[in-house]
Write a protein that holds these residues in place. Structure first.
Motif, PDB file in Angstrom:
ATOM      1  N   ALA A  88       0.848  -1.189   0.000  1.00  0.00           N
ATOM      2  CA  ALA A  88       0.000   0.000   0.000  1.00  0.00           C
ATOM      3  C   ALA A  88       0.881   1.236   0.000  1.00  0.00           C
ATOM      4  CB  ALA A  88      -0.905   0.012   1.232  1.00  0.00           C
ATOM      5  N   VAL A  89       0.561   2.170  -0.856  1.00  0.00           N
ATOM      6  CA  VAL A  89       1.361   3.379  -0.986  1.00  0.00           C
ATOM      7  C   VAL A  89       0.677   4.501  -0.236  1.00  0.00           C
ATOM      8  CG1 VAL A  89       2.362   5.025  -2.603  1.00  0.00           C
ATOM      9  CG2 VAL A  89       2.130   2.622  -3.251  1.00  0.00           C
ATOM     10  N   PRO A  90       1.285   5.033   0.817  1.00  0.00           N
ATOM     11  CA  PRO A  90       0.646   6.144   1.516  1.00  0.00           C
ATOM     12  C   PRO A  90       0.433   7.309   0.565  1.00  0.00           C
ATOM     13  CG  PRO A  90       2.510   5.270   2.771  1.00  0.00           C
ATOM     14  CD  PRO A  90       2.569   4.658   1.406  1.00  0.00           C
ATOM     15  N   VAL A  91      -0.785   7.816   0.524  1.00  0.00           N
ATOM     16  CA  VAL A  91      -1.111   8.921  -0.364  1.00  0.00           C
ATOM     17  C   VAL A  91      -1.192  10.201   0.453  1.00  0.00           C
ATOM     18  CG1 VAL A  91      -2.812   9.832  -1.980  1.00  0.00           C
ATOM     19  CG2 VAL A  91      -2.383   7.371  -1.889  1.00  0.00           C
ATOM     20  N   ALA A  92      -0.445  11.193   0.059  1.00  0.00           N
ATOM     21  CA  ALA A  92      -0.478  12.464   0.777  1.00  0.00           C
ATOM     22  C   ALA A  92      -1.826  13.125   0.581  1.00  0.00           C
ATOM     23  CB  ALA A  92       0.642  13.360   0.250  1.00  0.00           C
ATOM     24  N   SER A  93      -2.061  14.179   1.347  1.00  0.00           N
ATOM     25  CA  SER A  93      -3.355  14.844   1.264  1.00  0.00           C
ATOM     26  C   SER A  93      -3.629  15.370  -0.129  1.00  0.00           C
ATOM     27  CB  SER A  93      -3.402  15.993   2.286  1.00  0.00           C
ATOM     28  OG  SER A  93      -2.366  16.927   2.013  1.00  0.00           O
TER      29      SER A  93
ATOM     30  N   LEU B 200     -15.085  14.821 -13.131  1.00  0.00           N
ATOM     31  CA  LEU B 200     -15.075  15.470 -11.827  1.00  0.00           C
ATOM     32  C   LEU B 200     -13.848  16.374 -11.719  1.00  0.00           C
ATOM     33  CD1 LEU B 200     -16.076  12.428  -9.570  1.00  0.00           C
ATOM     34  CD2 LEU B 200     -17.557  14.216 -10.498  1.00  0.00           C
ATOM     35  N   PRO B 201     -13.871  17.333 -10.798  1.00  0.00           N
ATOM     36  CA  PRO B 201     -12.706  18.220 -10.639  1.00  0.00           C
ATOM     37  C   PRO B 201     -11.449  17.416 -10.325  1.00  0.00           C
ATOM     38  CG  PRO B 201     -14.597  19.040  -9.404  1.00  0.00           C
ATOM     39  CD  PRO B 201     -14.973  17.674  -9.874  1.00  0.00           C
ATOM     40  N   LEU B 202     -10.318  17.872 -10.826  1.00  0.00           N
ATOM     41  CA  LEU B 202      -9.068  17.156 -10.590  1.00  0.00           C
ATOM     42  C   LEU B 202      -8.676  17.157  -9.114  1.00  0.00           C
ATOM     43  CD1 LEU B 202      -6.873  18.255 -13.636  1.00  0.00           C
ATOM     44  CD2 LEU B 202      -8.363  16.248 -13.398  1.00  0.00           C
ATOM     45  N   ASP B 203      -9.210  18.092  -8.333  1.00  0.00           N
ATOM     46  CA  ASP B 203      -8.917  18.110  -6.894  1.00  0.00           C
ATOM     47  C   ASP B 203     -10.017  17.413  -6.088  1.00  0.00           C
ATOM     48  OD1 ASP B 203     -10.955  19.959  -7.210  1.00  0.00           O
ATOM     49  OD2 ASP B 203     -10.027  21.494  -5.951  1.00  0.00           O
ATOM     50  N   PHE B 204     -10.766  16.530  -6.720  1.00  0.00           N
ATOM     51  CA  PHE B 204     -11.898  15.874  -6.048  1.00  0.00           C
ATOM     52  C   PHE B 204     -11.460  15.156  -4.779  1.00  0.00           C
ATOM     53  CE2 PHE B 204     -14.570  12.079  -5.403  1.00  0.00           C
ATOM     54  CZ  PHE B 204     -15.808  12.670  -5.263  1.00  0.00           C
TER      55      PHE B 204
ATOM     56  N   ASP C 289      -9.024  15.801  -2.783  1.00  0.00           N
ATOM     57  CA  ASP C 289      -8.744  16.772  -1.724  1.00  0.00           C
ATOM     58  C   ASP C 289     -10.021  17.448  -1.242  1.00  0.00           C
ATOM     59  OD1 ASP C 289      -5.991  16.321  -1.937  1.00  0.00           O
ATOM     60  OD2 ASP C 289      -5.804  17.783  -3.552  1.00  0.00           O
ATOM     61  N   ARG C 290     -10.918  17.708  -2.172  1.00  0.00           N
ATOM     62  CA  ARG C 290     -12.146  18.427  -1.852  1.00  0.00           C
ATOM     63  C   ARG C 290     -13.111  17.574  -1.035  1.00  0.00           C
ATOM     64  NH1 ARG C 290     -15.369  21.111  -6.783  1.00  0.00           N
ATOM     65  NH2 ARG C 290     -13.293  22.030  -7.029  1.00  0.00           N
ATOM     66  N   TYR C 291     -13.117  16.267  -1.268  1.00  0.00           N
ATOM     67  CA  TYR C 291     -14.110  15.378  -0.662  1.00  0.00           C
ATOM     68  C   TYR C 291     -14.187  15.510   0.865  1.00  0.00           C
ATOM     69  CZ  TYR C 291     -16.874  11.071  -0.178  1.00  0.00           C
ATOM     70  OH  TYR C 291     -17.853  10.152   0.110  1.00  0.00           O
ATOM     71  N   PRO C 292     -13.092  15.323   1.606  1.00  0.00           N
ATOM     72  CA  PRO C 292     -13.215  15.439   3.073  1.00  0.00           C
ATOM     73  C   PRO C 292     -13.592  16.843   3.522  1.00  0.00           C
ATOM     74  CG  PRO C 292     -10.919  15.150   2.417  1.00  0.00           C
ATOM     75  CD  PRO C 292     -11.734  14.902   1.205  1.00  0.00           C
TER      76      PRO C 292
ATOM     77  N   GLY D 165     -11.800   7.564   7.361  1.00  0.00           N
ATOM     78  CA  GLY D 165     -11.561   6.390   6.526  1.00  0.00           C
ATOM     79  C   GLY D 165     -11.294   6.696   5.070  1.00  0.00           C
ATOM     80  N   PHE D 166     -11.482   7.954   4.672  1.00  0.00           N
ATOM     81  CA  PHE D 166     -11.372   8.275   3.249  1.00  0.00           C
ATOM     82  C   PHE D 166      -9.985   8.009   2.664  1.00  0.00           C
ATOM     83  CE2 PHE D 166     -11.030  11.366  -0.318  1.00  0.00           C
ATOM     84  CZ  PHE D 166     -11.976  10.776  -1.144  1.00  0.00           C
TER      85      PHE D 166
END
Length: 447
Positions: free
Chosen positions: A26-31, A405-409, A411-414, A382-383
């Motif tokens: 699993a690759v940790p994904v930054a914000s 959808l927006p490319l920053d989806f 980031d925007r979701y939470p 959990g996102f």
């Protein structure tokens, strides 16, 4: 659907390649996930995330070839076509195709849903293995031959799978609900599949469907992994070169008609010991302006597992079921909001009444602040786990691309979830969800 996903997952000959391929962590994904997007001259949309944490490359290519494109008289055709894409090409038999993937330590699978169908490849990013795997992917996309013997084999398999599904009460309830909600709309094509419709499908139908729906101008290419942008652009530019260009554009998907008020419940017989209840209505789009209050509200009502209201009312307080849940499925046009559960046949009427009253109360009063706080914390917390690997991220990238959808989806979701209030949930559910328009199906119990 009767068609299970056909997967070609092979293991390479070299031990170190096998170990490396199977050890994808699993690759940790930054914000912030940087998504790059461009459109190719052939019309295909490309979405790319660069990730060098592992020497792995994941690719998904989607086409406007889901079940919504099934001809009205040939439901199941889209799924059959997708299932046979990797059954052989002009230069590779089915067996040889699998051998090539094994030699490259790569895996390839096909998928078909309601709105799209596609092909997914995972390969090592090192040039020799990557290039060999990409050669197979290009051939599967642009040179499938749908061998007659394999077509007949898969058709028999699909028919047998359909017969088995039609003995399952929960499947019958869901299919009947889909028919009630969507009727003759293209979103109802999957519910029209049965043994008779599958028997009518011919290899010529599959060939014609592939020629008319697998076109570059409808394609969305998603790429995640160990490439730089220049390499990704070069890869994408050659991926669809063998497909026919042009052709008449596909017709837009029509809007889903509003459900009729107070539809009569549908009761279907079934010999099992349990009754299965399903209720729903068309509601939710991927770009819905009420997306977040509806989604958070659904989590509180029935999507949040044992903490959800439906579980507490039907299971914890009354012991009427082992589990009850609600679901919101977003499509391009109105996807379904649905509630489902199983109960003893003699309890079906009372359980249905509790479900309806729980929904009405939730719409009228909305959630409590405590329920909302818990839901927001669970969803936001959990996102990141939903896309903590390249493979998971590829799925989100495909959704972002397909629905523009927006490319920053990500980031925007939470942030949008955190903005949801008790009042915004109550207002959206009061305005959008009308229980009097919900279709209801009960399988295994009488009125």
């Amino acid at each position: 659907m009767a068609f299970a996903k056909r997967t070609t997952a092979q293991v390479g000959r070299s031990g170190w390649l096998v170990a490396l391929f199977l050890a994808v962590m699993a690759v940790p994904v930054a914000s912030a996930v940087e998504i790059r997007h461009w459109q190719q001259p052939d019309g295909a949309q490309v979405y790319f995330v660069e990730s060098h944490a592992n020497p792995i490359l994941d690719i998904h290519v989607a086409f406007d070839a889901g079940s919504r494109r099934d001809p009205a008289d040939k439901p199941g055709l889209a799924s059959m076509t997708a299932a046979l894409l990797d059954a052989g090409t002009r230069s590779l038999s089915e067996e040889r195709l699998r051998e090539r993937l094994a030699d490259a330590a790569a895996s390839l699978s096909t998928d078909a849903g309601l709105e799209s169908a596609g092909i997914r490849l995972r390969t090592l990013s090192r040039a020799p293995e990557r290039n060999a795997a990409l050669d197979v992917l290009r051939a599967v996309i642009s040179q499938p031959v749908f061998p007659p013997a394999v077509f007949e084999r898969e058709k028999r398999r699909a028919i047998e799978g359909q017969r088995q599904q039609e003995t399952d009460a929960s499947y019958l309830a869901d299919r009947a609900l889909e028919r009630q909600i969507y009727g003759q709309h293209p979103y109802g094509r999957e519910a029209a599949v049965d043994v008779t419709t599958l028997t009518r499908l011919q290899r010529a139908d599959v060939l014609a469907f592939w020629r008319s729906h697998y076109r570059p101008q409808s394609a969305v290419i998603s790429i995640v992994g160990d490439l730089n942008e220049g390499e990704a652009r070069q890869l994408a530019a050659t991926l669809l070169t063998g497909l026919p260009k042009g052709g008449a554009p596909l017709s837009p998907v029509p809007a889903v008609p509003l459900s009729s008020a107070n539809p009569a419940p549908v009761y279907l017989p079934h010999p099992g010991s349990q009754a299965h209840v399903a209720a729903g209505l068309p509601l939710f789009t991927r770009n819905d302006p009420d997306y977040f209050p509806l989604m958070v509200g659904n989590y509180i009502l029935g999507g949040g597992g044992f903490d959800a209201r439906l579980m507490k009312e039907l299971r914890d307080k009354r012991g009427l079921t082992y589990g009850a849940s609600s679901e919101l499925v977003p499509y391009q046009e109105a996807g379904p909001f649905s509630i489902g559960f199983s109960t003893r046949k003699d309890q079906a009427r009372s359980a249905l009444g509790v479900m309806q009253e729980t929904l009405r109360t939730f719409i009228e009063q909305g959630p409590t602040q405590a329920e909302l706080d818990q839901a927001r914390a669970n969803i936001v917390g959990g996102f990141p786990l939903r896309f903590d690997s390249n493979a998971k991220l590829l799925g989100y990238l495909a959704v972002i691309g397909w629905y523009r959808l927006p490319l920053d989806f990500l980031d925007r979701y939470p942030r949008e979830v955190e903005k949801v209030t008790v009042e915004s949930v109550r207002e959206a559910w009061r305005r959008r969800v009308d229980p009097s328009r919900m279709a209801t199906v009960v399988v295994g119990a009488t009125p």
